[in-house]
Design a protein around this motif. Structure first.
Motif, PDB file in Angstrom:
ATOM      1  N   HIS A 179       0.840  -1.202   0.000  1.00 20.70           N
ATOM      2  CA  HIS A 179       0.000   0.000   0.000  1.00 20.70           C
ATOM      3  C   HIS A 179       0.876   1.253   0.000  1.00 20.70           C
ATOM      4  O   HIS A 179       0.661   2.183  -0.776  1.00 20.70           O
ATOM      5  N   CYS A 235      -9.268   4.349   3.285  1.00 24.67           N
ATOM      6  CA  CYS A 235      -7.816   4.393   3.076  1.00 24.67           C
ATOM      7  C   CYS A 235      -7.279   5.673   3.702  1.00 24.67           C
ATOM      8  O   CYS A 235      -7.856   6.746   3.501  1.00 24.67           O
ATOM      9  N   VAL A 237      -4.853   7.384   2.922  1.00 28.66           N
ATOM     10  CA  VAL A 237      -4.309   8.313   1.931  1.00 28.66           C
ATOM     11  C   VAL A 237      -5.429   8.976   1.123  1.00 28.66           C
ATOM     12  O   VAL A 237      -5.425  10.187   0.940  1.00 28.66           O
ATOM     13  N   CYS A 238      -6.400   8.164   0.632  1.00 31.54           N
ATOM     14  CA  CYS A 238      -7.373   8.714  -0.326  1.00 31.54           C
ATOM     15  C   CYS A 238      -8.841   8.562   0.104  1.00 31.54           C
ATOM     16  O   CYS A 238      -9.727   9.091  -0.555  1.00 31.54           O
ATOM     17  N   CYS A 255      -5.924  -0.990  -1.225  1.00 29.65           N
ATOM     18  CA  CYS A 255      -6.770   0.129  -1.611  1.00 29.65           C
ATOM     19  C   CYS A 255      -6.898   0.132  -3.134  1.00 29.65           C
ATOM     20  O   CYS A 255      -5.888   0.304  -3.824  1.00 29.65           O
ATOM     21  N   SER A 257      -7.963   2.344  -5.141  1.00 26.45           N
ATOM     22  CA  SER A 257      -7.560   3.597  -5.787  1.00 26.45           C
ATOM     23  C   SER A 257      -6.043   3.767  -5.777  1.00 26.45           C
ATOM     24  O   SER A 257      -5.440   4.097  -6.796  1.00 26.45           O
ATOM     25  N   CYS A 258      -5.417   3.545  -4.637  1.00 25.38           N
ATOM     26  CA  CYS A 258      -3.973   3.781  -4.520  1.00 25.38           C
ATOM     27  C   CYS A 258      -3.145   2.704  -5.219  1.00 25.38           C
ATOM     28  O   CYS A 258      -2.032   2.962  -5.655  1.00 25.38           O
TER      29      CYS A 258
HETATM   30 ZN   LIG Z   1      -6.106   4.826  -1.130  1.00 29.22          ZN
END
Ligand SMILES: [Zn+2]
Length: 275
Positions: A179, A235, A237-238, A255, A257-258
């Protein structure tokens, strides 16, 4: 299962107390826990340990005289604790070393299955026991990591967990590292760009160091992990909900998206093919 950060945190905590006094009594030792019978564990009595060492997910306690090594692998459910003099211990430990000062090193294991192991070995035999392990994950660096990735075409999550390729990472930290590197768990090792290799090398160190620091402060799984076991949680981060996929005999958290450009990973659990 405890991985490099967890075992290294224990090693640092145990190093000083285990060498403070010679061993007075070795045992009780559960017959399923102690994997070697020659020399018997009583051979440790009267000797002093030189400290605690670690290789991959194993702890090593060499004797100060250089003749013996106690090797401990905790597997999933084993726990190792140092009890101060007077502190009450478990009634039926899987393994115990009592020191002259009154302290005790105690191995316990939850559940009926005894999978954690203790080996009493000569230094040569200990070296042989560890010979199959790859280089330590922490401090590997991009050059050495690139060689490992090149050596075999494997999915990243699987390769990172392979102790023969790189030692100390299990499924939890593989999730955290991939990740942090923004790489798909299913990405193939030989297909990475230089930039991706660099990101992965950085993530291996930064995640294992983050884990070690938190474990040394006594942090529990819930606080230590940001992706592992976090299905549906945003997540960090996002904000995308963390997803889960079955792979071989493991469950991977990631995740979408990431790490996978929005793609949802398909199950690759081997048992599905056998049904
Ligand atoms: Zn993410």
């Amino acid at each position: 299962m405890p991985e490099l950060p967890e075992v290294e945190a224990w090693r640092r905590a145990l190093d000083a107390p285990v060498r403070a006094f010679p061993i007075e009594r070795a045992g009780p030792a559960h017959v399923a826990t102690v994997k070697t019978f020659d020399p018997p564990v009583r051979e440790l009595e009267g000797r002093r340990l030189a400290g605690a060492e670690r290789r991959a997910k194993r702890l090593l306690f060499p004797t100060e005289d250089g003749e013996l090594v106690v090797l401990i692998h905790l597997m999933s459910a084993g726990r190792l604790r140092y009890l101060q003099a007077g502190e009450e211990g478990p009634k039926t430990p899987a393994f115990r070393l009592a020191f002259q000062g009154g302290g005790q090193l105690v191995l316990t294991e939850r559940g009926a299955k005894k999978r954690a192991g203790v080996w009493l070995l000569s230094p040569e035999a200990a070296e042989q026991e560890l010979a199959h392990l790859g280089p330590e994950a922490l401090g590997l660096g991009p050059g050495r990591l690139a060689e490992i990735l090149e050596s075999d075409q494997r999915r990243l999550h699987s390769l990172l967990r392979d102790q023969r390729a790189v030692a100390g990472i299990g499924r939890a930290w593989a999730n955290e590292i991939l990740h942090s590197a923004r790489l798909s768990p299913y990405a193939l090792s030989q297909d990475l760009s230089q930039n991706e290799v660099d990101r992965l090398a950085t993530a291996v160190d930064s995640e294992l160091e983050r884990g070690l620091e938190l474990r040394m402060r006594g942090a529990k799984d819930k606080r230590v992990y940001r992706v592992h076991d976090k299905l549906g949680e945003p997540c960090h981060v996002c904000g995308t909900p963390i997803a889960r996929v079955d792979f071989e005999e493991h469950t991977i958290f990631y995740c979408p998206s990431c790490q996978t450009g929005g793609r949802v990973l398909k199950d690759r659990r081997l048992s599905r093919l056998l049904r």
